[in-house]
Design a protein around this motif. Structure first.
Motif, PDB file in Angstrom:
ATOM      1  N   PRO A  99       0.789  -1.239   0.000  1.00 36.99           N
ATOM      2  CA  PRO A  99       0.000   0.000   0.000  1.00 36.99           C
ATOM      3  C   PRO A  99       0.822   1.292   0.000  1.00 36.99           C
ATOM      4  O   PRO A  99       1.996   1.308   0.359  1.00 36.99           O
ATOM      5  CB  PRO A  99      -0.795  -0.088   1.309  1.00 36.99           C
ATOM      6  N   VAL A 100       0.136   2.363  -0.412  1.00 34.78           N
ATOM      7  CA  VAL A 100       0.681   3.716  -0.306  1.00 34.78           C
ATOM      8  C   VAL A 100      -0.262   4.502   0.609  1.00 34.78           C
ATOM      9  O   VAL A 100      -1.482   4.340   0.535  1.00 34.78           O
ATOM     10  CB  VAL A 100       0.846   4.372  -1.704  1.00 34.78           C
ATOM     11  N   THR A 160      -2.665  -1.289  -8.420  1.00 31.48           N
ATOM     12  CA  THR A 160      -1.882  -2.436  -7.936  1.00 31.48           C
ATOM     13  C   THR A 160      -1.631  -2.345  -6.433  1.00 31.48           C
ATOM     14  O   THR A 160      -1.171  -3.300  -5.823  1.00 31.48           O
ATOM     15  CB  THR A 160      -0.516  -2.493  -8.647  1.00 31.48           C
ATOM     16  N   ARG A 161      -1.883  -1.179  -5.862  1.00 30.51           N
ATOM     17  CA  ARG A 161      -1.660  -0.994  -4.424  1.00 30.51           C
ATOM     18  C   ARG A 161      -2.944  -0.518  -3.761  1.00 30.51           C
ATOM     19  O   ARG A 161      -3.699   0.243  -4.369  1.00 30.51           O
ATOM     20  CB  ARG A 161      -0.607   0.101  -4.171  1.00 30.51           C
ATOM     21  N   ASP A 162      -3.135  -0.895  -2.491  1.00 27.48           N
ATOM     22  CA  ASP A 162      -4.165  -0.239  -1.692  1.00 27.48           C
ATOM     23  C   ASP A 162      -3.729   1.213  -1.510  1.00 27.48           C
ATOM     24  O   ASP A 162      -2.535   1.488  -1.338  1.00 27.48           O
ATOM     25  CB  ASP A 162      -4.265  -0.856  -0.290  1.00 27.48           C
ATOM     26  N   VAL A 163      -4.699   2.126  -1.521  1.00 32.35           N
ATOM     27  CA  VAL A 163      -4.411   3.519  -1.174  1.00 32.35           C
ATOM     28  C   VAL A 163      -5.066   3.773   0.181  1.00 32.35           C
ATOM     29  O   VAL A 163      -6.282   3.639   0.325  1.00 32.35           O
ATOM     30  CB  VAL A 163      -4.946   4.500  -2.231  1.00 32.35           C
ATOM     31  N   LYS A 189      -3.529  -1.367  10.322  1.00 27.77           N
ATOM     32  CA  LYS A 189      -4.483  -0.547   9.552  1.00 27.77           C
ATOM     33  C   LYS A 189      -3.788   0.478   8.663  1.00 27.77           C
ATOM     34  O   LYS A 189      -4.405   1.047   7.756  1.00 27.77           O
ATOM     35  CB  LYS A 189      -5.444   0.179  10.505  1.00 27.77           C
ATOM     36  N   VAL A 190      -2.527   0.759   8.947  1.00 27.35           N
ATOM     37  CA  VAL A 190      -1.838   1.802   8.174  1.00 27.35           C
ATOM     38  C   VAL A 190      -0.525   1.315   7.545  1.00 27.35           C
ATOM     39  O   VAL A 190       0.176   2.096   6.883  1.00 27.35           O
ATOM     40  CB  VAL A 190      -1.550   3.060   9.042  1.00 27.35           C
ATOM     41  N   ALA A 191      -0.203   0.038   7.734  1.00 28.88           N
ATOM     42  CA  ALA A 191       1.072  -0.486   7.227  1.00 28.88           C
ATOM     43  C   ALA A 191       1.171  -0.237   5.724  1.00 28.88           C
ATOM     44  O   ALA A 191       0.217  -0.455   4.981  1.00 28.88           O
ATOM     45  CB  ALA A 191       1.169  -1.982   7.521  1.00 28.88           C
ATOM     46  N   CYS A 192       2.323   0.237   5.272  1.00 28.46           N
ATOM     47  CA  CYS A 192       2.457   0.640   3.871  1.00 28.46           C
ATOM     48  C   CYS A 192       3.928   0.599   3.467  1.00 28.46           C
ATOM     49  O   CYS A 192       4.814   0.509   4.319  1.00 28.46           O
ATOM     50  CB  CYS A 192       1.921   2.060   3.687  1.00 28.46           C
ATOM     51  N   GLU A 193       4.154   0.661   2.164  1.00 27.44           N
ATOM     52  CA  GLU A 193       5.528   0.740   1.667  1.00 27.44           C
ATOM     53  C   GLU A 193       5.961   2.201   1.514  1.00 27.44           C
ATOM     54  O   GLU A 193       7.097   2.554   1.798  1.00 27.44           O
ATOM     55  CB  GLU A 193       5.636   0.030   0.309  1.00 27.44           C
ATOM     56  N   VAL A 420       9.118   2.401   6.486  1.00 27.78           N
ATOM     57  CA  VAL A 420       8.369   3.005   5.378  1.00 27.78           C
ATOM     58  C   VAL A 420       9.239   4.074   4.708  1.00 27.78           C
ATOM     59  O   VAL A 420       9.950   4.814   5.385  1.00 27.78           O
ATOM     60  CB  VAL A 420       7.078   3.674   5.918  1.00 27.78           C
ATOM     61  N   ASN A 421       9.194   4.149   3.380  1.00 28.12           N
ATOM     62  CA  ASN A 421       9.784   5.290   2.688  1.00 28.12           C
ATOM     63  C   ASN A 421       8.740   6.404   2.718  1.00 28.12           C
ATOM     64  O   ASN A 421       7.737   6.337   2.003  1.00 28.12           O
ATOM     65  CB  ASN A 421      10.143   4.927   1.244  1.00 28.12           C
TER      66      ASN A 421
END
Ligand SMILES: [Zn+2]
Length: 465
Positions: A99-100, A160-163, A189-193, A420-421
């Motif tokens: 996700p982003v 391709t990603r959850d937003v 709930k907020v984990a993302c790349e 996360v970046n």
């Protein structure tokens, strides 16, 4: 944001925001209709008073909840402290990439009404400029992220990603309702790349935007106290271990210490790209950063840039004595320290002790229990940064994208510490408008909020293609 990054004015190639036109995709509102909808959100959000303290961020969370409900976008309130809810919503992608996250905060800083010439919570608009506390920080990004969610949802395209959208409580003053708790308790709930948050730099000068500065890292507040101890006594009898004298000497040594220059990936790229759009004299400086003469010039004329290259050590508070004829037994100074992201603090404090060179001085390191965690800068070699570059070429084709390191701190540090970046960007604004952030008559040009929204949407579409 807690502290502003003020970039020096640049006089270079640039283009007005009006040069950009977008063809809406099926299902989406047109650029004009979308901007009008977003301006409505921004007006409403500014009119909701979320001064922190006390925050009362649930008022904003409930407003956004209603919008998502009407649009059929699932959301959840996170309310670790009653009345201080954050809101998280998610557009599902196909799961092939991580996700982003779009992050903005709901609270604002207090106002000094006597110095405002407009109602701080009126959201009055004059000549395309919206006035009010939070107009810049951080309700325009909040409204823009909300609009981005609606537009992406309307497009009907599967990314391709959850937003993930996060409206965060308690950014301006840390509490149990803030990012610390969200990351600790609700990480799933907020984990993302990748994350997009406040920060960065983008100055409007003569009606133009020369660059979009994307913050990839920030300096860490790591200030210390200096304590000097000596014998107290009557001032008519001079002693060698006078705490005031020892403290003053230590403060002078630290205050004039030129800490080492250190470049990282972000600052190397920043100065190299900046040199490309600067005057010949400035470009020469930016290409000779390790030259001590350059450092002196930066320290004197461009302290913001100097600060990006050094862990800074700045004496700010002195406390000693209570009566002119009494030598106090103790004297204390507070030293503000902003560390480069990769600074080894125990080694740095040890170096400070050598500079002070006085056994009667104790360096008391900060209590870091709830402090921003140390985190490496986010990478420039990621699909997200590439997407920023490409989105800028779509939205502001004559500007450039530059990575910047903020000298102030944001909640991105909590995300970076989780791997996360995280990147900081902002709505372009003039130098004068920048002074309204945390100041008086805070305001924002609506056309640049629209630019910011299109930039974010384009970047998300590209990174989640
Ligand atoms: Zn902010």
């Amino acid at each position: 944001m807690k502290l502003q990054l003020l970039l020096r004015s640049l006089c270079c190639a640039s283009i007005s925001a009006a040069a950009f036109a977008q063809t809406p995709q099926a299902g989406m509102l047109s650029a004009d209709a979308s901007a009008a909808e977003m301006n409505g959100f921004l007006r409403d959000l500014v009119r909701i008073d979320t001064r922190n303290p006390p925050g009362d961020e649930s008022k904003v969370a409930n407003y956004i909840a209603k919008v998502f409900q009407q649009q059929g976008i699932p959301y959840e309130l996170l309310e670790p402290v009653p009345g201080r809810a954050s809101l998280v919503a998610r557009l599902k992608g196909d799961g092939s990439k991580k996700p982003v996250l779009l992050l903005a905060h709901e609270d604002v800083v207090p106002v000094d009404r006597a110095h405002w010439t407009v109602e701080p919570f009126g959201a009055e608009t004059r000549d395309g400029v919206l006035y009010g506390r939070g107009a810049s920080d951080d309700k325009s990004p909040l409204a823009a992220h909300l609009e981005t969610m609606l537009q992406l949802h309307r497009s009907g395209k599967t990314l391709t990603r959850d937003v993930i959208f996060l409206a965060e409580a308690s950014e301006e003053q840390d509490s149990a309702a803030g990012m610390h708790t969200i990351v600790e308790r609700y990480w799933d709930k907020v984990a993302c790349e990748f994350a997009i948050n406040e920060g960065g730099a983008a100055e409007v000068k003569d009606g133009k935007v020369a660059y979009l500065g994307v913050a990839t890292g920030e300096k860490m507040p790591r200030g210390v106290r200096l304590v000097a101890k000596g014998k107290s006594g009557h001032a008519s009898v001079p002693v060698l271990d006078n705490a005031v004298t020892h403290l003053a000497q230590a403060v002078a040594r630290l205050g004039t210490w030129e800490t080492p220059v250190r470049l990282n990936e972000t600052t190397t790229e920043f100065f190299s790209r900046l040199a490309g759009i600067s005057t010949p004299a400035d470009a020469k400086l930016f290409r000779s950063l390790n030259d001590p003469k350059t450092q002196m010039t930066l320290h004197k004329d461009m302290p913001q840039f100097y600060s990006m290259l050094h862990t800074s050590v700045v004496p700010t508070v002195l406390k000693a004595g209570f009566k002119s004829n009494v030598i106090p037994s103790e004297a204390e100074a507070q030293i503000d320290i902003r560390a480069l992201p990769d600074e080894n603090m125990p080694a740095f404090y040890a170096q400070m002790a050598k500079i002070i060179d006085d056994p009667s001085i104790t360096i008391v390191p900060p209590d870091l229990t709830d402090a921003m965690p140390a985190a490496p800068a986010s990478s420039l070699r990621t699909p997200m940064f590439e997407a920023f570059d490409a989105a800028q070429k779509d939205v502001l084709p004559e500007a450039i994208t530059i990575p910047v390191m903020s000298t102030g701190a944001t909640d991105s540090a909590f995300l970076r510490a989780k791997g996360v970046n995280a990147y900081g960007i902002r709505v372009p604004r003039t130098f004068a408008e920048n002074e309204g952030v945390h100041g008086n008559n805070e305001r924002i040009q609506l056309k640049y909020v629209a630019v910011y929204q299109r930039f974010v949407q384009a970047a998300v579409e590209k990174v989640a293609r």
